[in-house]
Design an enzyme around this catalytic site. Structure first.
Site, short mmCIF file in Angstrom:
data_model
loop_
_atom_site.label_atom_id
_atom_site.label_comp_id
_atom_site.label_asym_id
_atom_site.label_seq_id
_atom_site.Cartn_x
_atom_site.Cartn_y
_atom_site.Cartn_z
CB THR A 108 6.62 33.00 5.07
OG1 THR A 108 6.40 32.09 4.00
CG2 THR A 108 6.08 34.35 4.70
CG ASP A 405 6.79 23.39 3.87
OD1 ASP A 405 7.84 23.01 3.32
OD2 ASP A 405 6.36 24.55 3.77
#
Length: 542
Positions: A108, A405
């Protein structure tokens, strides 16, 4: 006639129609208009992702064309599932994807940074600076920011004794994810998984040995790390033993069935006698297969294909537990974990091709009595499985993405064990450094440097905004304190803990990840600023 931007012609029926002048050029953008259109498209995508940045970021719900719903705040996943038509939008999707492939986290942030850089570039173009000068200035500013990052990073030893520190980094990564309610547990699972498979001498992590398996049901707190392989299968017969100790596995890719004619010919059975003979032959052949497996010393057969009820019953009668329909990737993982060989024909089965493990057991879950098979205490203990649980499929999928992640970020720490501090602290520090460098320049590039410094501030601004703080006030306070105290650990206090010192709050990020974000965003922006014309195959050359 002068009203029309073209000429009137008549078709064969005498009806008039207008031929527009320059019709083929009407839809094509070139030069600055094209650049502005590209920048607009990229900024739109960045603004969608901006609200999902940071620990207080919001999630996005993506609905696919067949009505499948995904809820996530993982940048790469959002962009992958978005139906992006615009070509520059597709480049942004690839940007997030390359960050995901390279680092696994920060997807992001990298898109938000690219959007901010393009916004600044748009302002500079309006001032009359050539796009190439802007792109080159950005590249030099990025190099200055990366050098500064190296300067403020801290060494972070990674070994079996620094597990606690690694957990802090994993917790920072998981802070913005759905799994935040069992924050610590997930971070511990990720760190233990990496430490199990990492080769700390070579500073390498083999991701093939870590499997992330999700199972709906139970609570997220029931997730666990299994030091072995978990397969979503059960013993082929309910009466076979549920727990096996000191197991020798035969890993078979041949069908556990009586032989069938492989040709197109049909087998005609004319009388009951012939049928009995055929049945007896099949029975004997099958018993021979079972005997082969048992003679090799195996006490569990893992089979890639299925077998019918008769075969299942005979296996039970011969006391050979078996598992059927095990997929290819699982077969490979079992072979790696147990040190066995995958055997394609019964004739080739020998004792040295068997895998060995200490324990095979069935796990039963909750009230739904879902069962899975766990192969533990393997001879190659480095293969591990993360079993993620959750109330529904959406939560399990998002938890799997979050664990991925965290695994990736711990892996990048094994590869490059330096860290910087999160919460926008590193970005603010870089922004100040680039702005200082701009003051020393007398060339036109100082505008690009200052624009780059402003763009870096977009990350802490977005963090403050998503946390319900006043963005400008928060940012100016952090900037002023960083400059006055010369302390690059001060960031945005997103969680309202009352402290801006990210070092004290254990908000730690991998240096490798942060550098990659800045480098990738700058590369993409440079590429976009060099595109001044878009042609589709239909345009041709006028």
């Amino acid at each position: 006639m002068s009203m029309f931007p073209g000429t009137v012609a008549f078709d064969e029926f005498g009806r008039p129609f207008i031929i527009l002048r320059d019709q083929e050029n009407q839809k094509r953008l070139t030069g600055i208009d094209a650049l502005k259109s590209h920048i607009q498209a990229a900024r739109q995508i960045a603004s969608i992702l901006r609200t999902s940045l940071g620990p207080r970021g919001l999630d996005k719900m993506m609905v696919s064309s067949d009505g499948e719903v995904t809820v996530t705040n993982d940048g790469a996943t959002i962009l992958k599932l978005m139906d992006v038509e615009h070509q520059i939008g597709k480049l942004m999707v690839q940007l997030a994807q390359s960050q995901d492939d390279e680092i696994g986290d920060g997807t992001t942030g990298v898109v938000v940074l690219a959007g901010a850089l393009l916004e600044q570039a748009s302002n500079l173009i309006d001032k009359g600076i050539h796009p190439i000068r802007i792109a080159d200035g950005f590249e030099m500013a990025a190099a200055a920011a990366l050098t500064h990052l190296d300067g403020i990073s801290e060494a972070f030893p990674v070994n079996k004794n620094t597990r606690e520190n690694l957990i802090k980094v994993a917790m920072t990564t998981l802070g913005s994810k759905v799994v935040v309610k069992c924050h610590r547990l997930m971070a511990e699972i990720a760190v233990d998984a990496i430490l199990s498979v990492a080769d700390l001498e070579k500073r390498d992590v083999n991701f093939e040995l870590i499997k992330v398996e999700g199972k709906v049901g139970g609570r997220m707190e029931d997730s666990m790390l299994v030091r072995g392989v978990v397969i979503d299968k059960t013993m082929s017969h309910p009466q076979m033993p549920k727990v096996l100790k000191d197991v020798k596995l035969a890993i078979l890719t041949c069908a556990f069935e009586p032989p069938k004619p492989k040709t197109k010919h049909k087998l005609h059975v004319g009388s009951a006698e012939e049928y009995r003979d055929l049945r007896k032959y099949e029975h004997e052949k099958f018993l021979e297969m079972v005997k082969r497996v048992k003679d090799a010393g195996a006490n569990l057969a893992i089979c890639q294909w299925g077998f019918d009820d008769e075969a299942n019953h005979l296996l039970l009668a011969e006391q050979l537990p078996a598992v059927r329909w095990v997929g290819g990737p699982e077969m490979e993982l079992i072979a790696i974990a147990t040190g066995g060989r995958i055997v394609p024909r019964f004739e080739e089965l020998t004792p040295d091709k068997l895998g060995s493990c200490g324990l095979v057991r069935e796990l039963t879950f909750g009230t739904s009595k879902d069962e899975m098979l766990v192969i533990e205490q393997c001879s190659n203990s480095r293969a591990v499985t993360v079993l993620v649980r959750g109330g529904n499929r959406m939560i399990v999928e998002e938890a799997k993405r979050s664990v991925h992640d965290a695994l990736c970020i711990v892996r990048s720490l094994v590869q490059d064990s330096r860290v910087v501090y999160g919460g926008g602290a590193a970005e603010v520090s870089c922004s100040l450094a680039v702005a200082r460098a701009a003051d020393k320049l007398s060339s036109l590039d100082q505008y690009s440097y200052r624009a780059f410094a402003d763009a870096l501030e977009s990350v802490p601004l977005a963090l403050a905004e998503n946390s319900g703080l006043s963005p400008i006030d928060t940012l100016s306070e952090v900037k002023a304190r960083q400059a006055a105290e010369n302390n690059s650990n001060l960031g945005v206090d997103c969680m309202g803990h009352g402290s801006n010192d990210m070092k004290a709050m254990n908000v730690i990020e991998s240096l490798h990840s942060k550098k990659q974000q800045i480098a990738l965003a700058t590369q993409l922006v440079k590429m976009i600023l060099k595109i001044d014309d878009v042609r589709s195959p239909a345009d041709g050359i006028q």
